[in-house]
Design an enzyme around this catalytic site. Structure first.
Site, PDB file in Angstrom:
ATOM      1  N   SER A 122       0.817  -1.212   0.000  1.00 49.67           N
ATOM      2  CA  SER A 122       0.000   0.000   0.000  1.00 49.67           C
ATOM      3  C   SER A 122       0.849   1.259   0.000  1.00 49.67           C
ATOM      4  O   SER A 122       0.382   2.316  -0.425  1.00 49.67           O
ATOM      5  CB  SER A 122      -0.909   0.032   1.231  1.00 49.67           C
ATOM      6  OG  SER A 122      -1.729  -1.095   1.292  1.00 49.67           O
ATOM      7  N   HIS A 143      -1.100  -2.903  -7.053  1.00 51.85           N
ATOM      8  CA  HIS A 143      -1.830  -2.648  -5.810  1.00 51.85           C
ATOM      9  C   HIS A 143      -3.326  -2.871  -6.003  1.00 51.85           C
ATOM     10  O   HIS A 143      -4.010  -2.092  -6.674  1.00 51.85           O
ATOM     11  CB  HIS A 143      -1.563  -1.212  -5.327  1.00 51.85           C
ATOM     12  CG  HIS A 143      -2.226  -0.901  -4.027  1.00 51.85           C
ATOM     13  ND1 HIS A 143      -2.773   0.334  -3.743  1.00 51.85           N
ATOM     14  CD2 HIS A 143      -2.444  -1.671  -2.932  1.00 51.85           C
ATOM     15  CE1 HIS A 143      -3.297   0.308  -2.526  1.00 51.85           C
ATOM     16  NE2 HIS A 143      -3.111  -0.899  -2.019  1.00 51.85           N
ATOM     17  N   GLU A 155      -3.849  -0.314  -9.051  1.00 51.66           N
ATOM     18  CA  GLU A 155      -2.804   0.678  -9.303  1.00 51.66           C
ATOM     19  C   GLU A 155      -1.548  -0.052  -9.778  1.00 51.66           C
ATOM     20  O   GLU A 155      -1.034  -0.919  -9.081  1.00 51.66           O
ATOM     21  CB  GLU A 155      -2.493   1.480  -8.035  1.00 51.66           C
ATOM     22  CG  GLU A 155      -3.600   2.442  -7.634  1.00 51.66           C
ATOM     23  CD  GLU A 155      -3.289   3.209  -6.354  1.00 51.66           C
ATOM     24  OE1 GLU A 155      -3.584   4.412  -6.309  1.00 51.66           O
ATOM     25  OE2 GLU A 155      -2.763   2.593  -5.393  1.00 51.66           O
ATOM     26  N   ASN A 194      -4.311   5.895  -1.591  1.00 54.03           N
ATOM     27  CA  ASN A 194      -3.997   6.045  -0.171  1.00 54.03           C
ATOM     28  C   ASN A 194      -3.408   7.406   0.168  1.00 54.03           C
ATOM     29  O   ASN A 194      -3.565   7.887   1.296  1.00 54.03           O
ATOM     30  CB  ASN A 194      -3.071   4.924   0.297  1.00 54.03           C
ATOM     31  CG  ASN A 194      -3.833   3.627   0.506  1.00 54.03           C
ATOM     32  OD1 ASN A 194      -4.927   3.630   1.046  1.00 54.03           O
ATOM     33  ND2 ASN A 194      -3.269   2.524   0.058  1.00 54.03           N
TER      34      ASN A 194
END
Length: 286
Positions: A122, A143, A155, A194
């Site tokens: 992450s 991701h 991602e 994130n």
């Protein structure tokens, strides 16, 4: 590597993300080898994946025959050497940088020369993980989001040395083999989602910490006022408070900005083992 590109996938780690990735790949007709760290996971991991498939059958998302065929495509073992024939190996172990660096160094030794090594981290820089190998041009971030079988976004995170054809191949794999929507993002902590989401969650936690508004009311306000399916405290509980804290720490380490610092209540809950939904208690009780 198969004529159609990536057909043999290895997944390291059978937690929520690893199991979800294995399930998604198997559902899409890929040969999956799941590497686990404990003997007990040899039975518990397939059982959890089978239970998830069963829920899919109950909801009419796949037939029982499709469920059986997908399960048959997943093999589980504890020996990382069994990943040597994979086209792509996806690391999905806990957000612990030394642990991930050690794993990438090991995978580098056992994987074939053409194998692509990917991480579903992450927040840890992919370039640092790539540097632990002798094939930094074949290391990339991939991701996924929880729950993997439902969330459409992936991602794709090229490291500085990642070869352009590897980025193209992994993007095509995500979009065509897995039927997901891929965005290519820069190799910086938090990537896109994130980097935007975690400061929002931390701001909501600080709002509760200061007594400005109870957690229930903060969640209700964002759910009803902004049409969010989950308020920020419920979302943090769903992600896992340990995961939120780990991503916040990585963001704070990289950018040194106060907005990324973990609020006291988040740290205390993690220290107490109250990690959200997965433990039955976080900012809410489940």
């Amino acid at each position: 590597m198969g004529a159609n590109g990536i057909t043999r996938v290895g997944v390291v780690g059978s937690g929520t993300m690893g199991a979800g990735i294995a399930q998604l790949c198997a559902t899409r007709g890929l040969d999956v080898r799941l590497a686990v760290s404990r003997e007990s996971s040899l039975t518990s991991a397939p059982a959890r994946i089978a239970a998830s498939f069963d829920r899919g059958v109950e909801k009419g998302k796949l037939t029982r025959a499709e469920r059986d065929a997908a399960l048959a495509r997943i093999s589980v073992g504890t020996d990382l050497a069994e990943l040597g024939d994979r086209d792509l190996v996806i690391e999905a172990i806990p957000e612990d940088e030394p642990l991930k660096l050690g794993l990438f160094a090991t995978l580098d030794k056992i994987a074939g020369d053409a194998t692509i090594l990917a991480s579903t981290t992450s927040a840890i820089a992919i370039t640092r993980l790539a540097a632990a190998t002798t094939r930094p041009d074949r290391v990339i971030g991939l991701h996924f989001f929880n729950p993997v079988t439902a969330m459409q976004l992936v991602e794709v995170v090229p490291a500085l040395p990642t070869a352009a054809d590897v980025t193209e191949q992994v993007t095509a794999f995500a979009e065509h083999a897995l039927d997901r929507r891929a965005v290519t993002v820069a190799d910086r902590s938090g990537f896109v989602v994130n980097a935007l989401l975690i400061p929002y969650l931390l701001a909501a936690i600080r709002m509760v910490d200061t007594g400005y508004c109870p957690a229930e009311d903060v969640d209700r306000a964002m759910e009803l006022g902004c049409a969010h399916p989950l308020g920020p405290l419920r979302l943090a509980d769903l992600i896992g408070l340990d995961v939120v804290a780990a991503i916040a720490a990585a963001l704070h380490e990289e950018f040194k900005e106060p907005r990324y610092a973990a609020p006291p209540s988040l740290s205390r809950l993690v220290e107490a083992g109250h990690l959200g939904r997965k433990t039955g208690r976080g900012f809410h009780t489940y």
